[in-house]
Design an enzyme around this catalytic site. Structure first.
Site, mmCIF file in Angstrom:
data_model
loop_
_atom_site.group_PDB
_atom_site.id
_atom_site.type_symbol
_atom_site.label_atom_id
_atom_site.label_comp_id
_atom_site.label_asym_id
_atom_site.label_seq_id
_atom_site.Cartn_x
_atom_site.Cartn_y
_atom_site.Cartn_z
ATOM 1 N N GLU A 1 10.070 15.569 15.733
ATOM 2 C CA GLU A 1 10.431 15.557 14.167
ATOM 3 C C GLU A 1 9.313 16.236 13.586
ATOM 4 O O GLU A 1 8.266 16.241 13.557
ATOM 5 C CB GLU A 1 10.099 14.151 13.619
ATOM 6 C CG GLU A 1 10.632 13.884 12.083
ATOM 7 C CD GLU A 1 10.611 12.369 11.811
ATOM 8 O OE1 GLU A 1 11.340 12.041 11.202
ATOM 9 O OE2 GLU A 1 9.569 11.789 12.141
ATOM 10 N N CYS B 1 13.517 10.586 7.050
ATOM 11 C CA CYS B 1 13.316 10.354 8.537
ATOM 12 C C CYS B 1 14.919 10.236 9.225
ATOM 13 O O CYS B 1 14.930 10.463 10.327
ATOM 14 C CB CYS B 1 12.748 8.926 8.639
ATOM 15 S SG CYS B 1 12.919 7.789 7.238
ATOM 16 N N GLU C 1 10.196 0.972 10.257
ATOM 17 C CA GLU C 1 11.450 2.131 9.975
ATOM 18 C C GLU C 1 10.618 3.523 10.383
ATOM 19 O O GLU C 1 9.679 3.799 9.548
ATOM 20 C CB GLU C 1 11.868 1.915 8.904
ATOM 21 C CG GLU C 1 13.192 2.623 8.557
ATOM 22 C CD GLU C 1 13.143 3.852 7.949
ATOM 23 O OE1 GLU C 1 13.082 5.131 8.575
ATOM 24 O OE2 GLU C 1 13.279 4.076 6.655
ATOM 25 N N LYS D 1 0.796 -1.064 0.059
ATOM 26 C CA LYS D 1 0.077 0.159 0.081
ATOM 27 C C LYS D 1 0.892 1.176 0.094
ATOM 28 O O LYS D 1 1.507 1.569 1.063
ATOM 29 C CB LYS D 1 -1.004 0.130 1.253
ATOM 30 C CG LYS D 1 -2.045 1.182 1.017
ATOM 31 C CD LYS D 1 -2.742 1.818 2.474
ATOM 32 C CE LYS D 1 -1.799 2.991 3.135
ATOM 33 N NZ LYS D 1 -1.977 4.124 2.453
#
Length: 474
Positions: free
Chosen positions: A386, A289, A255, A181
């Site tokens: 983040e 990331c 991850e 997906k």
């Protein structure tokens, strides 16, 4: 100073259909309930295509197709599976210009990044894992490692095609079948890849692609006939997935987010470090990331380094992702732009000093100027959370011990960078950093032979290299 003339890549090299179905069992099909969503170009807000939104029944069909295909695909000799992977890699190389333009249109990243970084790495991952397909007995996971079955894979919007390659290549090499997906804001390169699979004559059902939003991903993750879940994305969603698969016997790799420290010591080559800092945080608009979003600079050189960094940032070109001169493209979505804007405003409110070079942003689309914050402390939210955008928080340190302490003072542990001319210092500091990947005198360098993954809230499991096979083998 020379002025750059526009150097746009032509959109006409890739054909975008007005609507796309789900790729199930080797063919494109509409969603059972007929639901669709639109994918837009973040640089202009123009609708690129209408895409089918998969519901529960569609995911069931895709998983059933993958299960049927598993029997013959897993029984195939590794050398035969390798031929399909090699073929896919070659087709990606042949069609890389189309794919690069498509990726930049759908994602907003500069064409020079999708063309020179993403696409070569995508092909390299398929070539690399094709090489492993007939050597699994020698990978160190026992004399007769077996595939797990059906892999459900959910990928993010920041590197749509590269994350697809990271997930699909090792899964197919080890004999698993896949239901993938893609992110709802960037489905087009995955749907193009479905066509690559058909062109490579991959047996139907080996790769299935279901498009949709978070609900579609949840159906896939929770499906009882999925043996392995691989997810790249936010830490919040990662936690939900870990809870959903706990106790089910499904294998899981995650991850997740990061807040990487880029540490510059007083003996570092300043100009080289500045290039690394810029690459670390402004590459792909900071939608990375493992972005070097926290700059830790030794106090004695902080002023000199910041002067040089600001001078370099003033030369960055923000604008049309399809212009070959563009350094910083569009933010991927309105929602992501709102988050970057909110956290940046909080940074200023909490007392950090904000600076951006003078740059004119386009009138339409989602844009954010490259930004640095100085006077940042560990207590600031911009140093802890983040942001996932082109925003750099600058902190200072006096001793290596203080640098290590500050670098590790985060719930994340995905990556880090060290800038120094001393090899002994590189090894000493790297050994003490709790990060899955530590770069020395460079940043954001990837290679399919090298494993990638994090500690703590950055997830678990490794992708890439020999280690990337383990998650797909029983």
């Amino acid at each position: 100073m020379f002025e750059y003339a526009p150097a746009p890549e032509s959109r006409s090299v890739v054909e975008i259909a007005s609507s796309y179905g789900l790729f199930i069992d080797g063919s494109f099909e509409q969603a059972v309930d007929g639901n669709v969503f639109k994918t837009v170009n973040p640089a202009s807000e123009e609708v690129l295509a209408e895409v089918a939104a998969a519901g529960q029944e569609d995911v069931d069909r895709a998983v059933a197709a993958a299960r049927r295909a598993f029997a013959s695909w897993s029984a195939m000799p590794g050398s035969e599976r390798a031929k399909y992977l090699f073929r896919i890699a070659r087709i990606i190389q042949e069609r890389s210009r189309e794919l690069a333009v498509l990726e930049s249109l759908d994602n907003g990243k500069p064409i020079k990044e999708s063309r020179d970084v993403d696409l070569p790495l995508v092909a390299a991952h398929f070539f690399y894992y094709a090489g492993w397909a007939d050597k699994l007995a020698y990978a160190g996971f026992g004399p007769d490692p077996r595939p797990l079955g059906v892999a459900g894979q959910v990928i993010p919007w920041n590197f749509p095609l590269l994350m697809l390659a990271w997930k699909i290549a090792p899964a197919l090499a080890t004999g698993n079948t896949v239901v993938l997906k893609p992110a709802e804001t960037t489905p087009l390169s995955a749907l193009f890849f479905a066509d690559v699979c058909r062109q490579a004559e991959l047996p139907p059902g080996v790769v299935n692609i279901v498009t949709g939003a978070g609900d579609t991903g949840a159906y896939l993750v929770q499906h009882p006939d999925v043996n392995k879940v691989a997810f790249t994305g936010s830490t919040e969603v990662g936690r939900e997935i870990a809870r959903a698969v706990a106790g089910t016997g499904k294998r899981l790799t995650l991850e997740l987010g990061g807040k990487a420290a880029n540490i510059v010591f007083d003996d570092a080559p300043i100009d080289q470090a500045v290039e690394g800092i810029v690459n670390g945080i402004f590459f792909n608009q900071g939608h990375v990331c493992c972005a070097g979003s926290r700059l830790l600079v030794q106090e004695s050189i902080a002023e000199e380094l910041l002067t040089s960094l600001k001078r370099r940032m003033a030369t960055l070109r923000v604008g049309d992702p399809l212009d070959k001169n563009t350094d910083v493209g569009a933010i991927n979505s309105a929602a992501q732009l709102a988050r970057i804007t909110e956290l940046s405003e909080i940074g200023a409110t909490e007392g950090a000093e904000r600076w951006s070079p003078a740059c004119q942003l386009p009138d339409r689309g989602f844009w954010f100027a490259p930004t640095i914050f100085t006077g940042v402390t560990q207590a600031h939210r911009i140093a802890r959370e983040e942001i996932f955008g082109p925003v750099l928080s600058v902190l200072t340190f006096r001793t290596p011990a203080e640098a290590i302490e500050k670098a590790n003072n985060t719930p994340y542990g995905l990556s880090a960078g060290i800038w120094t001319e001393k090899g002994s210092r590189i090894l000493s500091v790297a050994d003490k950093l709790r990060a899955g990947v530590v770069w020395a005198n460079t940043f954001n360098k990837f290679d399919p032979t090298s494993p990638f993954g994090g500690y703590k809230e950055s997830g678990y499991g490794r992708e890439g290299g020999r280690h990337g096979l383990e998650a797909y083998l029983a």
